[in-house]
Scaffold this active site. Structure first.
Site, PDB file in Angstrom:
ATOM      1  N   HIS A  20      33.465  42.037  30.384  1.00 22.74           N
ATOM      2  CA  HIS A  20      33.504  40.581  30.520  1.00 22.74           C
ATOM      3  C   HIS A  20      34.639  40.007  29.685  1.00 22.74           C
ATOM      4  CE1 HIS A  20      31.973  36.470  30.891  1.00 22.74           C
ATOM      5  NE2 HIS A  20      32.219  36.353  29.586  1.00 22.74           N
ATOM      6  N   GLU A  31      25.871  39.547  36.978  1.00 26.41           N
ATOM      7  CA  GLU A  31      24.431  39.291  37.017  1.00 26.41           C
ATOM      8  C   GLU A  31      23.911  38.793  38.363  1.00 26.41           C
ATOM      9  OE1 GLU A  31      26.457  38.277  34.605  1.00 26.41           O
ATOM     10  OE2 GLU A  31      25.605  38.700  32.634  1.00 26.41           O
ATOM     11  N   ASP A  54      35.074  34.218  37.418  1.00 30.33           N
ATOM     12  CA  ASP A  54      34.346  34.989  38.425  1.00 30.33           C
ATOM     13  C   ASP A  54      34.514  34.408  39.824  1.00 30.33           C
ATOM     14  OD1 ASP A  54      33.509  36.525  36.325  1.00 30.33           O
ATOM     15  OD2 ASP A  54      31.498  35.685  36.226  1.00 30.33           O
ATOM     16  N   GLU A  86      31.081  30.254  33.696  1.00 30.99           N
ATOM     17  CA  GLU A  86      30.642  30.735  32.380  1.00 30.99           C
ATOM     18  C   GLU A  86      31.841  30.989  31.483  1.00 30.99           C
ATOM     19  OE1 GLU A  86      28.834  34.592  32.170  1.00 30.99           O
ATOM     20  OE2 GLU A  86      30.214  35.475  33.616  1.00 30.99           O
ATOM     21  N   HIS A  98      30.443  38.140  39.880  1.00 31.13           N
ATOM     22  CA  HIS A  98      29.651  37.905  38.671  1.00 31.13           C
ATOM     23  C   HIS A  98      28.599  38.996  38.546  1.00 31.13           C
ATOM     24  CE1 HIS A  98      27.656  35.755  35.450  1.00 31.13           C
ATOM     25  NE2 HIS A  98      26.565  35.525  36.169  1.00 31.13           N
ATOM     26  N   HIS A 158      34.577  32.622  29.234  1.00 30.45           N
ATOM     27  CA  HIS A 158      35.318  33.894  29.268  1.00 30.45           C
ATOM     28  C   HIS A 158      36.279  33.968  28.087  1.00 30.45           C
ATOM     29  CE1 HIS A 158      33.720  34.475  33.337  1.00 30.45           C
ATOM     30  NE2 HIS A 158      34.160  35.711  33.274  1.00 30.45           N
ATOM     31  N   GLU A 173      39.238  41.985  33.766  1.00 32.82           N
ATOM     32  CA  GLU A 173      39.254  40.584  34.204  1.00 32.82           C
ATOM     33  C   GLU A 173      40.523  39.870  33.742  1.00 32.82           C
ATOM     34  OE1 GLU A 173      34.799  39.028  35.047  1.00 32.82           O
ATOM     35  OE2 GLU A 173      35.466  38.830  32.977  1.00 32.82           O
TER      36      GLU A 173
END
Length: 256
Positions: free
Chosen positions: A172, A119, A42, A31, A117, A33, A177
């Site tokens: 995020h 979710e 992730d 995804e 991750h 970033h 991160e």
């Protein structure tokens, strides 16, 4: 470290580890970033944590699952950005269930799912529960964890020394991160593209279809400024040590 990776082992080498090692399954996502980090953050972080754990205890690392559950707008930017590749919940649950069943059938008694991750967790838990919910014995045992639940509260002021911590969903592609990526894989971080973009007032609800104006065009939910490799090191060492503590509680570990 390559000797700890299942993908690099022969089947005989792999089989020889089952009795005395733990198996770590890293699970991430693909995804966006933001403009400064790669799509594989992730997955990279979950695999690197697995490697950090395997440097201290006898563990082997299964091939990383690099796709995850749907990125939500206020915790990952959502499906509005090219490169974000999402799985449906039932797909991820079935995938993890099938993989875990194969490992259990191979004889693994001690398994850690290392999630990177936000979710993913409910669907990883569902897979493990469906597999073992009717089991009467203590083993095989599957533990599910992630890095953000294992940061010591005492460390937080050192990480958020310049800006306020606004919750893990907002982190995020932000300070934690970005700092971990600076530490793990600095060559993949475009430091000159780190922005102060973010969501002014994060919603307390989810909207379907997602709003096209909620997320800044950069894809960032909160500032990445003040990220450093040193902060990444502090996070990684703290989280790794805390994970090993609960592994020692749950498994009969052999230290390296």
């Amino acid at each position: 470290m390559k000797n700890n990776l299942v993908r690099n082992m022969t089947w005989q080498e792999y089989h020889s580890k089952v009795e005395d090692y733990i198996l770590i399954l890293p699970v991430g996502s693909t995804e966006q970033h933001g403009p400064h980090l790669p799509l594989g953050v992730d997955a990279i972080i979950s695999e690197r944590y697995s490697q950090a754990i395997a440097e201290k205890v006898r563990a082997v690392i299964a091939p990383t699952i690099t796709y995850g559950y749907k990125s939500q707008p206020a915790s990952g930017g959502g499906p509005l950005f090219p490169g974000t590749v999402d799985l449906n919940g039932t797909t991820l649950t079935s995938l993890i269930y099938d993989v875990l069943k194969e490992f259990v059938d191979d004889g693994w008694k001690n398994i850690l799912i290392m999630s990177g991750h936000y979710e993913n967790d409910a669907f990883l838990a569902e897979a493990a529960d469906l597999l073992l919910r009717n089991q009467k014995e203590a083993f095989p045992k599957i533990l599910l964890s992630n890095w953000w639940d294992n940061i010591s509260i005492e460390l937080m002021p050192k990480i958020f020394d310049e800006v306020e911590f606004k919750g893990w969903a907002m982190e995020h592609a932000a300070i934690t991160e970005t700092s971990m990526m600076m530490y793990f894989t600095p060559e993949l971080v475009h430091e000159d593209l780190i922005t102060d973009d973010g969501i002014e007032n994060p919603p307390t609800y989810q909207r379907f279809p997602p709003s096209k104006t909620l997320i800044p065009s950069s894809g960032c939910l909160y500032t990445g400024k003040s990220s450093t490799a040193e902060k990444g090191r502090l996070i990684v060492e703290d989280v790794t040590n805390n994970i090993i503590l609960f592994l020692k509680k749950e498994f009969a570990l052999h230290e390296v």
